[in-house]
Design an enzyme around this catalytic site. Structure first.
Site, PDB file in Angstrom:
ATOM      1  N   SER A   1       0.837  -1.206   0.000  1.00  0.00           N
ATOM      2  CA  SER A   1       0.000   0.000   0.000  1.00  0.00           C
ATOM      3  C   SER A   1       0.875   1.262   0.000  1.00  0.00           C
ATOM      4  CB  SER A   1      -0.985   0.001   1.169  1.00  0.00           C
ATOM      5  OG  SER A   1      -0.325   0.163   2.387  1.00  0.00           O
ATOM      6  N   ASN A   2       2.042   1.200   0.621  1.00  0.00           N
ATOM      7  CA  ASN A   2       2.939   2.369   0.564  1.00  0.00           C
ATOM      8  C   ASN A   2       3.564   2.514  -0.820  1.00  0.00           C
ATOM      9  OD1 ASN A   2       3.264   3.869   3.274  1.00  0.00           O
ATOM     10  ND2 ASN A   2       3.142   1.710   3.844  1.00  0.00           N
TER      11      ASN A   2
ATOM     12  N   LEU B   1      16.714  -6.539   8.920  1.00  0.00           N
ATOM     13  CA  LEU B   1      17.743  -5.560   9.250  1.00  0.00           C
ATOM     14  C   LEU B   1      18.648  -5.396   8.040  1.00  0.00           C
ATOM     15  CD1 LEU B   1      18.920  -6.510  12.863  1.00  0.00           C
ATOM     16  CD2 LEU B   1      17.523  -4.576  12.132  1.00  0.00           C
ATOM     17  N   VAL B   2      18.992  -4.161   7.740  1.00  0.00           N
ATOM     18  CA  VAL B   2      19.920  -3.907   6.631  1.00  0.00           C
ATOM     19  C   VAL B   2      21.342  -4.116   7.153  1.00  0.00           C
ATOM     20  CG1 VAL B   2      20.758  -2.136   5.047  1.00  0.00           C
ATOM     21  CG2 VAL B   2      18.312  -2.335   5.502  1.00  0.00           C
TER      22      VAL B   2
ATOM     23  N   HIS C   1       7.876   3.268   9.789  1.00  0.00           N
ATOM     24  CA  HIS C   1       7.538   2.323  10.866  1.00  0.00           C
ATOM     25  C   HIS C   1       6.225   2.763  11.515  1.00  0.00           C
ATOM     26  CE1 HIS C   1       8.315  -0.779  13.817  1.00  0.00           C
ATOM     27  NE2 HIS C   1       7.917   0.078  14.733  1.00  0.00           N
TER      28      HIS C   1
ATOM     29  N   ASN D   1      13.236   4.509   6.084  1.00  0.00           N
ATOM     30  CA  ASN D   1      12.285   3.470   6.490  1.00  0.00           C
ATOM     31  C   ASN D   1      11.043   4.132   7.092  1.00  0.00           C
ATOM     32  OD1 ASN D   1      11.305   0.825   7.079  1.00  0.00           O
ATOM     33  ND2 ASN D   1      11.932   1.075   9.211  1.00  0.00           N
TER      34      ASN D   1
HETATM   35  C1  GAR Z   1       3.716  -0.560   6.828  1.00  0.00           C
HETATM   36  O1  GAR Z   1       2.707  -0.312   7.772  1.00  0.00           O
HETATM   37  C2  GAR Z   1       5.068  -0.200   7.403  1.00  0.00           C
HETATM   38  O2  GAR Z   1       5.014   0.855   8.321  1.00  0.00           O
HETATM   39  C3  GAR Z   1       5.463  -1.490   8.065  1.00  0.00           C
HETATM   40  O3  GAR Z   1       5.052  -2.484   7.157  1.00  0.00           O
HETATM   41  C4  GAR Z   1       3.842  -2.062   6.539  1.00  0.00           C
HETATM   42  C5  GAR Z   1       3.906  -2.370   5.059  1.00  0.00           C
HETATM   43  O4  GAR Z   1       2.640  -2.165   4.502  1.00  0.00           O
HETATM   44  N1  GAR Z   1       6.879  -1.557   8.318  1.00  0.00           N
HETATM   45  C6  GAR Z   1       7.416  -2.005   9.457  1.00  0.00           C
HETATM   46  O5  GAR Z   1       6.767  -2.468  10.370  1.00  0.00           O
HETATM   47  C7  GAR Z   1       8.940  -1.886   9.527  1.00  0.00           C
HETATM   48  N2  GAR Z   1       9.440  -2.242  10.811  1.00  0.00           N
HETATM   49  P1  GAR Z   1       2.416  -2.081   2.932  1.00  0.00           P
HETATM   50  O6  GAR Z   1       3.016  -3.369   2.320  1.00  0.00           O
HETATM   51  O7  GAR Z   1       0.929  -2.042   2.773  1.00  0.00           O
HETATM   52  O8  GAR Z   1       3.105  -0.842   2.424  1.00  0.00           O
END
Ligand code: GAR
EC number: 2.1.2.2
Length: 196
Positions: A15-16, A94-95, A111, A109
């Site tokens: 979604s991002n 982790l990178v 979060h 990133n």
């Molecule tokens: C997002 O909510 C992002 O903040 C999280 O994964 C999701 C990906 O959603 N990331 C983490 O938790 C990193 N530690 P998406 O695939 O719908 O973009």
């Protein structure tokens, strides 16, 4: 001279990824998604990338002896595609030093909590179980730690007693989809202006 080619690293629903593509199409974000990197061959985001004709590099970490080996291959793919910035969007690893060394200060990133609260996996569930009254979203530079790099932007979200975890997730995502494109734009513009 820097270009604005970014690689999105994602392993979830994407979604991002969608929000970043939409912001570019709307003229609000001046960059090109020139590569999608995923460590989950079955991830939904890969289908989305294919539909958008975003080049993809999909790998299975189990096929490599260690992190340095797959990160070395990622670096090669990034260089072939002339990538300047790495944008993590649901890449749950982790990178390591191989990537960090090549892209120091150019990995972002997102979060789904107000860091340093609730780093790591299932941040939304962690916040819900802790009963916090405020949570939110953080965008930060990536370092070797777990969600520990320098914070660039945060947006808070009040949590009411009526909200379920699903409600919380929806509202967090709504914030993410606005805040990430805006922040990427600010960081890229600022860095280019400084001539880095
Ligand atoms: C997002 O909510 C992002 O903040 C999280 O994964 C999701 C990906 O959603 N990331 C983490 O938790 C990193 N530690 P998406 O695939 O719908 O973009």
């Amino acid at each position: 001279m820097r270009n604005n080619k970014i690689a999105i690293f994602a392993s979830g629903t994407g979604s991002n990824y969608d929000a970043i593509i939409a912001a570019i199409q709307a003229g609000e974000l001046d960059c090109e998604v020139a590569l999608l990197v995923s460590d989950k061959p079955a991830a939904k985001v890969i289908e989305k990338a294919k539909q958008n004709q975003t080049p993809t590099f999909v790998f299975d970490p189990r096929q490599y002896p260690d992190k340095a080996a797959f990160e070395q291959e990622i670096v090669e793919q990034l260089q072939v595609n002339n990538i300047e910035w790495i944008v993590l969007a649901g890449y749950m690893r982790l990178v390591g030093p191989t990537l960090l060394h090549e892209y120091e200060g150019r990995i972002l990133n997102i979060h789904p909590s107000l860091l340093p609260a609730f780093p790591g996996l299932d941040a939304i569930g962690q916040a819900a179980r802790a009963g916090v009254k405020i949570t939110g979203v953080t965008i930060h530079y990536v370092d070797e730690g777990m969600d520990t790099g320098t914070i660039i932007a945060q947006e808070a979200l009040p949590v009411t007693n009526e909200m379920t975890e699903v409600d919380l997730q929806k509202q967090i995502q709504r914030i993410e989809h606005k805040l990430y494109p805006q922040t990427i734009q600010q960081v890229i513009l600022h860095t280019n202006r400084k001539g880095n």
